[in-house]
Enzyme design. Structure first.
Site, mmCIF file in Angstrom:
data_model
loop_
_atom_site.group_PDB
_atom_site.id
_atom_site.type_symbol
_atom_site.label_atom_id
_atom_site.label_comp_id
_atom_site.label_asym_id
_atom_site.label_seq_id
_atom_site.Cartn_x
_atom_site.Cartn_y
_atom_site.Cartn_z
ATOM 1 N N ASP A 174 0.811 -1.223 0.000
ATOM 2 C CA ASP A 174 0.000 0.000 0.000
ATOM 3 C C ASP A 174 0.842 1.270 0.000
ATOM 4 O OD1 ASP A 174 -2.270 -1.464 -0.034
ATOM 5 O OD2 ASP A 174 -2.748 -1.260 2.084
ATOM 6 N N ASP A 213 -19.025 32.856 -35.766
ATOM 7 C CA ASP A 213 -18.094 31.737 -35.904
ATOM 8 C C ASP A 213 -18.462 30.552 -35.024
ATOM 9 O OD1 ASP A 213 -16.610 33.040 -37.757
ATOM 10 O OD2 ASP A 213 -15.126 33.805 -36.352
ATOM 11 N N GLY A 235 -16.663 24.109 -38.389
ATOM 12 C CA GLY A 235 -17.675 23.826 -39.398
ATOM 13 C C GLY A 235 -17.116 23.586 -40.783
ATOM 14 N N LEU A 236 -16.246 24.483 -41.280
ATOM 15 C CA LEU A 236 -15.689 24.329 -42.621
ATOM 16 C C LEU A 236 -14.828 23.075 -42.706
ATOM 17 C CD1 LEU A 236 -15.260 25.372 -45.454
ATOM 18 C CD2 LEU A 236 -13.415 26.832 -44.587
#
Length: 524
Positions: free
Chosen positions: A36, A290, A425-426
């Protein structure tokens, strides 16, 4: 107990280590076997700290169990006190040591040590790391302040006006191995200072024993991280009458609500409603032309309670995302997460099983995943963009630069971190148009995750789908090509529906025509 290769939280003694390592002059004696003693890696590797955590292990072995392990505890306590000279000593046991019932905390308290000794009883088989951190901080605050408890717990948060000084607040909850806690503290301090509010004590991160004793000197407490500080704030409210703020300032709306709450409690004039628009870029970006490609994006959220709730609010109210999944592994925060999910028309996922989370993620078919390090792995397998918003995290999520989540600058960081994994997006349109050209390589690294590929495919090949007996299905190359034209966030669902349709009609080979037939079938 569950055997798994991943856990969202460690055992509660790891939470205690976080508190001990966060503070100055505090040492933690942990009764634990050799297996541990892994805590050093958590802090030096993930947190990128130059100091080892202040933990002494008793490291008992199997042969010690036949002897006096209680004496072993006492010897290590004496050695730790002599070597480190701490201002306060935490004593507890790991999950394995809990089984032998040595009660190391009681042993240490009976040794007549000069410094405060805080005995930690952390049930390892029913509680987890965040609870352990909260309980440790609570026991520290309670043990160090119990002698200062007033007979009358009346506390006026507007005392600063009569004393002719600036108002003063404490920031409670930040700790090591928390998500961006160091940067959040600096940002919230800056935010409050701009509004004429001083910060008295920041705890546990960077605080010493004497700092904790100064907590009652402030006018109110700010509960920055409820998972760690809410129980301590509630105790201070009951015993000292100190009110505390409950709004976590992550996001533009929450930061404004936080400032209004703190100002109201202190009797100050609230800030202007448009301050967020002047100090953060997120509102302008999210309203600009945008960012229209963000509107309606499907988002799946999973993390600790505070960050999951904050992410759900930012997505739904500030970025125009559609939340399609919300959950947490923090059972202590299950109630508010369920309420937030219900308000969004969802059923909350409360689970610490990463496979259940991955299954829910696949079923929701999101376009973006906001989660922990494990959700990043799951999202990569599913081909979905992901941003990490919560612990547990990888070392890459502990940047060397300032990268807060809270306050106005935190809102800017969140916008960048969440939007960068998405394709613009583009870019999305161009990839859709030219994906099948020979120049396009599917294996190219992109924001969609490292799904890999092999460029142009062999159109004569068949793709086998594993199945039992004679029910095996085969996708033809033209069927796979047609499937790839479908947006990635619904592609998995379309594949499953098409395969179900093919089995229903007894079709073993799936081509583009089968795909069209399945589409018509499910639309009917």
């Amino acid at each position: 107990m569950q055997l798994t290769l991943w856990t969202y939280e460690g055992p509660p003694h790891v939470g205690a280590m976080r508190i001990a390592a966060s503070m100055r002059g505090v040492h933690y004696v942990l009764h634990a076997p050799q297996g541990d003693t892994y805590a050093d890696l958590l802090f030096t590797m993930i947190e990128r700290r130059g100091q080892r955590p202040p933990v002494t292990y008793t490291t008992f072995q199997a042969r010690d169990l036949g002897g006096d392990t209680a004496e072993l505890v006492k010897r290590h306590v004496r050695e730790a006190v002599d070597r480190f000279q701490p201002d306060a000593l935490l004593v507890g046991e790991s999950c394995t040591a809990e089984l032998i019932q040595d009660q190391p905390g009681a042993l240490a308290q009976g040794m007549g040590l000069t410094m405060p000794v805080v005995s930690l009883e952390l049930p390892a088989y029913s509680k987890k790391e965040n609870w352990g951190a909260a309980e440790t901080f609570y026991q520290m605050v309670r043990n160090l302040l119990k002698e200062q408890t007033p007979a009358n717990n009346q506390h006026d948060p507007m005392t600063w006006q009569h004393q002719g000084r600036r108002p003063r607040v404490n920031l409670l909850g930040p700790s090591l191995l928390g998500f961006r806690c160091r940067d959040d503290v600096l940002e919230v301090q800056k935010l409050l200072t701009l509004h004429g509010i001083d910060v008295g004590v920041v705890a546990p991160l960077g605080a010493g024993v004497e700092d904790l004793k100064r907590i009652p000197d402030a006018d109110l407490n700010v509960c920055l991280y409820p998972e760690v500080a809410e129980s301590s704030c509630s105790w201070l409210e009951r015993n000292f009458g100190m009110p505390f703020s409950r709004t976590v300032p992550i996001g533009v709306g929450a930061t404004h609500d936080f400032l209004v709450e703190v100002h109201d409690m202190l009797g100050m004039e609230p800030p202007a409603p448009d301050e967020g628009y002047r100090r953060s870029r997120l509102p302008w970006y999210s309203e600009s032309v945008d960012s229209t490609y963000l509107t309606g994006k499907r988002v799946f959220i999973f993390g600790d309670g505070s960050h999951a709730l904050a992410a759900a609010r930012i997505c739904s109210e500030e970025l125009g995302f559609t939340v399609v999944g919300l959950g947490t592994y923090s059972r202590e925060m299950a109630r508010p997460v369920r309420a937030a999910a219900k308000a969004l028309g969802l059923e909350a996922l409360i689970s610490d099983d990463y496979l259940a989370v991955e299954a829910a993620m696949a079923k929701a078919a999101p376009e973006l995943v906001l989660g922990t390090q494990m959700e990043r792995h799951s999202a990569k397998r599913l081909g979905i963009p992901c941003a990490v918003i919560s612990t547990p995290m990888h070392v890459q999520d502990v940047p060397a630069r300032m990268s807060p989540q809270m306050g106005w600058e935190g809102a800017n960081v969140i916008f960048d971190d969440w939007v960068h994994p998405l394709m613009m997006g583009l870019e999305e349109h161009l990839i859709g148009m030219f994906r099948h050209d020979f120049e396009f390589v599917d294996g190219h690294q992109s924001h969609l995750g490292h799904t890999g590929g092999a460029g142009a495919a062999d159109h004569s090949a068949l793709t086998d789908i594993p199945a039992d007996g004679d029910d095996a299905l085969h996708w033809t190359a033209d069927g796979e090509a047609e499937l790839k034209k479908i947006p990635f966030f619904v592609r998995g669902k379309v594949r499953r529906n098409t395969e179900a349709y093919a089995r229903d009609v007894g079709c073993r080979v799936i081509n583009s025509e089968t795909l069209y037939d399945a589409k018509a079938h499910f639309k009917a």
